[in-house]
Design an enzyme around this catalytic site. Structure first.
Site, PDB file in Angstrom:
ATOM      1  CD  GLU B 119      -2.978  -0.979   2.291  1.00 22.82           C
ATOM      2  OE1 GLU B 119      -2.997   0.049   2.993  1.00 22.82           O
ATOM      3  OE2 GLU B 119      -3.687  -1.962   2.507  1.00 22.82           O
ATOM      4  CG  HIS B 165      20.026  11.258  -7.512  1.00 17.85           C
ATOM      5  ND1 HIS B 165      21.174  10.570  -7.822  1.00 17.85           N
ATOM      6  CD2 HIS B 165      19.067  10.756  -8.322  1.00 17.85           C
ATOM      7  CE1 HIS B 165      20.919   9.697  -8.778  1.00 17.85           C
ATOM      8  NE2 HIS B 165      19.657   9.780  -9.107  1.00 17.85           N
ATOM      9  CB  CYS B 207      25.894  11.178  -3.290  1.00 18.12           C
ATOM     10  SG  CYS B 207      25.572  10.102  -4.681  1.00 18.12           S
TER      11      CYS B 207
END
Lengths: 576, 393
Positions: B119, B165, B207
């Site tokens: 869900e 990211h 990162c």
């Protein structure tokens, strides 16, 4: 010991011996509960293009009144989450569908339950609702939580109030269209996260009955998948003096054999769904499997039945899953059908529509909608509903409707112009399609430039325009059954039938994908870097040229010389 | 020991009839204390907020990361109603996925982390910085459904997992906006001041992930990141059939570690800190425990990843209320004439055509013509005099 006392008293009252009044605590079993009923069915229909069409329908009927003062509290087969939605938002009818893929009418024929690509929601509210727009907004938010879909993106910019289409499919005499709201989200995807809560609404879940076949890895690996929930009031019997609430959950899928690597024209339940049927849902009063064998009459089975659906009489082979004998000694049912070459012509669908965007560039364009009437000598009226977002500015003075090259004036036009960032365009037209012809509706538009915060994170994908809806009463080749009894199979009783010579059909065109003029979003960073560099180098050099002055500076003398200078200063002698 | 001493002292001090009562009371207190020591952490419920912030098909691995943590958390007992799952894009039913409705974590395709019972609460364009911060701080519009809310209280342990990211001090949401580490720290402080968590475990796999927890200043937060500032977190392996990288290294080894945990295991946080050393991860995972009150060695993995079912012992008697009185059904009156219902006509052509009144041509009102002619005649006779009347008639 409390239970025993109450039971004895009740029995005594019945036999006339009990003189006191009824006890304070009423035994629940003596009060008759509202009757509810659950039926499930699966129709499998081989299509002429080699694909298989599977249509699941799960229907729950309940004799209750959600609108009465004291709330309903005892739910049995009807899901509680939907019951609370109906009573809280005073819903008269609710239709919601999630679809992936586009239904190809010319290759596959007409579906039992039509639906447009993406998500579609249309609701009729009761007369008692005072602020329909606020209730609509809350309803979409609640449904987005129930079905795990982003239905909260439905707001005034994509909601319309049709003036003649989408009449209620259930009981109703009142047709004040101010209580109707319709919205589509063409971009909405449907995946397992939508199927999971949908399956949890069924009384047996996905553990027993036909719902065990609903496996997401096979269902979503199909050419077309649509799951829908339809809630409405229906007649209880042919006299129609009392009504009951009907909840239909439907799944329509078209499986492509060639895609999944099967070159031979044969299929089985196991190959389609990777499961076989082992039992019916214990809570179901009827659980049936229909195979359409009209095109393959050599199939020899024991039980046959005929039904008139979509204007055609079809023959079905019926398997009743509530009977133990259906499953045989292996306690599992798997059907295999093999068919030879493509015999005979498919019954050509009488009504068919297409839509596309013409034009070039990012400034203007033209929307063309084509409607085909394939009947050789009968003409029939169609109602076209178009809802275009505000950022495509339609020029309605360029609207033209032509059939066979001549102008075809619609007998009814309803147009609501859009308001920037508030509401979309709404265009509804009732057009008479001449026999054996193509009718083309064209309208020119201009693309608007959005504010930079209004672009989605992937603006170069394009912007969707929802499907057009075409509702029509199509002449039928066989007499339709107008008797609304409960014994009809579910797939033939979805649309109510008022007259024998025609049947109601609703088809959806393709959604459009248009590109709006999109700025380059990486541009500001690059521009700032470049500009600042140019300014720094250019202006800095100029400033230096104009304001820099040179001064002669003596180098710093050594330590001995500095001490000597200090001594000479003390003596009053000029330094070295 | 102390309790027994107290018991002896009290036994000498009090008269006889009350002695047994006091002894019984003290015994019950002792048993409650030992029961209290049995449940050592202070939380009574568990929540998880799992966010994937990346869009587009080549960021498949971020969705696989989030779904693998979702899978572990569900397996260890946290129910869907206590998990807020935010996926910024749909990978399972993406048209580029050769195996629809599946998301795999390893190229041998043995673990479908998407599963059959998933869900997703926020999906697609709904995953924005604003929605994420609103979920954390609880400031959502009133019509938001329950499944989209983080209804935690001051005894909840919350697991927050972010992936996507990122860079030095920020995390990118959907390629169009960022959240900075200062904003995140302030959001956690708002949560602390509103008493929305008991303890918080923050895991980030991006990162330069360690930069995101540098600015935290609220108590009871433990943070883990997949790489230090200046380092990139790397992905694990590509799959040639699907065509993209399937998972990030840190979450891959964390998933392997979590697959060995079961709801009753006693593994603690120090083992989680050792997951994915530099030899496997190429980047150096980091952690921060200075804001956390307890020693990480005494914190169980299941305190955050699993779900606690707290049992409270009570010796009091509770009075049950009277049963609900069932409403009596109104008896159906057979003689009453009910109206007959009917289905609405789906395409009533004549009704639709006559909905709009026919457009008639506009004529000026009748009195106007008469008045106009009267005015013309009056002006004429006024100008030229009445004697010209005989020339006209």
């Amino acid at each position: 010991c409390v239970c025993a006392c109450v039971c004895v008293c009740a029995c005594a009252c019945e036999s006339g011996l009990c003189g006191t009044s009824a006890p304070e605590t009423v035994v629940p079993s003596s009060v008759p509960q509202p009757k509810d009923d659950f039926q499930e069915e699966l129709v499998i229909r081989p299509l002429h293009s080699g694909d298989i069409y599977a249509s699941f329908q799960f229907r729950t009927l309940w004799d209750t009144d959600f609108m009465r003062e004291n709330k309903v509290s005892h739910y049995r087969l009807f899901p509680k989450s939907l019951g609370q939605v109906i009573s809280k938002f005073s819903v008269r009818e609710l239709h919601i569908s999630f679809t992936q893929g586009y239904w190809r009418t010319m290759q596959w024929g007409q579906p039992f339950i039509p639906s447009p690509p993406g998500a579609e929601l249309w609701v009729w509210f009761q007369d008692s609702v005072t602020d329909v727009d606020a209730t609509w907004k809350e309803l979409t938010n609640v449904l987005s939580g129930i079905f795990c879909a982003s239905l909260n993106f439905i707001d005034s910019t994509n909601t319309v109030q049709p003036s003649a289409s989408f009449k209620p499919l259930g009981i109703g005499n009142v047709t004040d269209h101010s209580f109707l709201r319709y919205a589509t989200l063409p971009r909405e995807i449907v995946c397992t996260e939508n199927l999971t809560p949908w399956k949890k609404l069924l009384p047996c879940g996905s553990k027993a009955g036909l719902a065990v076949l609903l496996k997401s890895e096979k269902l979503f690996h199909s050419s077309f998948h649509s799951q829908a929930v339809h809630i409405r009031s229906v007649c209880q019997d042919w006299q129609c003096k009392t009504t009951s609430w009907e909840l239909r959950q439907t799944v329509n899928s078209v499986f492509d054999l060639h895609n999944s690597g099967q070159a031979k024209r044969e299929w089985s339940l196991f190959k389609m769904f990777s499961r076989t049927l082992t039992e019916a849902c214990p809570l179901a009063s009827s659980s049936k499997l229909y195979i359409d064998i009209t095109d393959n009459p050599q199939v020899s089975t024991s039980l046959l039945s005929q039904a008139v659906v979509l204007g055609d009489r079809r023959t079905f082979s019926v398997y009743d899953l509530t009977q133990e004998t259906t499953f045989g000694s292996v306690r599992s049912l798997n059907l295999l059908i093999r068919w030879k070459s493509n015999e005979g012509e498919m019954l050509r669908p009488l009504l068919h529509a297409e839509r596309y965007v013409a034009g070039y560039g990012l400034q203007t364009g033209e929307i063309h909608t084509l409607m085909y009437n394939n009947h050789p000598y009968r003409s029939f009226p169609v109602l076209l509903l178009d809802s275009v977002p505000w950022y495509l500015r339609l020029y309605i003075h360029t609207l033209s409707v032509t059939s066979k090259g001549k102008d075809n004036k619609p007998s009814y036009i309803h147009y609501e112009p859009s308001k920037d960032r508030v509401k979309p365009h709404l265009l509804e037209m009732l057009i008479q399609l001449p026999p054996n012809s193509v009718t083309e509706v064209t309208v020119q538009f201009e693309r608007a430039l959005l504010k930079w915060t209004e672009y989605p994170p992937d603006p170069n994908h394009g912007f969707y325009v929802g499907s057009s809806v075409i509702s029509s009463l199509v002449p039928s080749t066989v007499a339709m059954d107008t008797n609304s009894t409960r014994e009809r199979p579910l797939f033939s009783s979805f649309f109510p039938c008022k007259e024998e010579s025609s049947y109601f059909v609703r088809i959806y065109t393709e959604p459009l994908l248009v590109n709006l003029p999109t700025p380059d979003f990486s541009m500001p960073y690059n521009v700032i870097c470049l500009t600042c560099t140019v300014v720094a180098v250019g202006y800095g050099s100029l400033y230096n040229l104009l304001t820099r002055s040179f001064q002669i500076e003596e180098p710093n003398p050594g330590l001995a010389k500095r001490i000597a200078n200090v001594i000479r200063k003390m003596r009053g002698v000029p330094p070295l | 020991m102390l309790a027994l001493l107290m018991l002896n002292i009290l036994a000498y001090m009090t008269p006889n009839p009350d002695k047994t009562q006091i002894i019984i009371h003290l015994l019950s207190v002792i048993s409650q204390n030992s029961a209290g020591q049995f449940f050592s952490s202070g939380h009574t419920n568990n929540w998880a907020v799992l966010v994937c912030t990346s869009r587009f098909w080549f960021n498949y691995r971020h969705v696989a990361n989030t779904l693998s943590v979702y899978r572990s958390v569900k397996r260890l007992g946290i129910p869907d109603s206590h998990i807020v799952l935010m996926l910024a894009d749909d990978m399972a039913c993406n048209h580029r996925n050769p195996k629809p409705a599946t998301v795999f974590s390893h190229k041998n395709m043995e673990l479908n982390v998407y599963g059959d019972d998933v869900e997703v609460d926020y999906r697609g364009y709904e995953v924005t910085v604003e929605n994420f911060l609103r979920v954390l701080t609880g400031r959502l519009p009133p019509s938001t459904p329950r499944s989209k809310r983080l209804l935690s209280d001051d005894r909840s342990n919350i697991l927050i997992y972010l992936t996507g990211h990122g860079g030095n001090g920020f995390l990118k949401f959907q390629d169009s906006e960022e959240i900075s580490n200062v904003e995140l720290a302030d959001a956690f402080e708002q949560m602390w001041q509103k008493r929305r968590y008991n303890e918080l475990l923050f895991i980030i796999d991006t990162c330069q992930g360690a930069s995101m927890y540098e600015r935290f200043y609220s108590p009871n937060i433990m943070a883990l990141a997949s790489s230090q500032v200046g380092e990139d977190s790397l992905s694990h392996q590509p799959d040639l059939a699907i065509g993209v990288h399937l998972m990030d290294r840190y979450t891959f080894y964390m998933l392997e570690f979590l697959e060995d945990i079961h709801p009753a295991s006693k593994t603690n946080m120090n083992d989680l800190f050792k997951v994915c050393p530099k030899s496997q991860c190429v980047s150096t995972p980091g952690h921060r425990t200075d804001l956390f009150l307890r020693d990480p060695g005494s914190v169980l993995i299941t305190d955050f990843f699993g779900s606690v079912r707290k049992v409270e012992l009570t010796m009091d008697a509770i009075n049950l209320t009277d049963p609900i009185k069932q409403m009596e059904e109104n008896p159906v009156n057979g003689e009453e004439q009910k109206e007959v219902y009917s289905y609405a006509d789906q395409l009533p052509v004549s009704e639709i055509i006559h909905q709009k009144p026919k457009q008639k041509d506009w004529h000026p009102p009748d009195g106007f013509i008469l008045g106009l002619w009267t005015l013309i005649l009056l002006v004429f006779f006024k100008t030229y005099g009445i004697k010209h009347l005989k020339h006209i008639f």
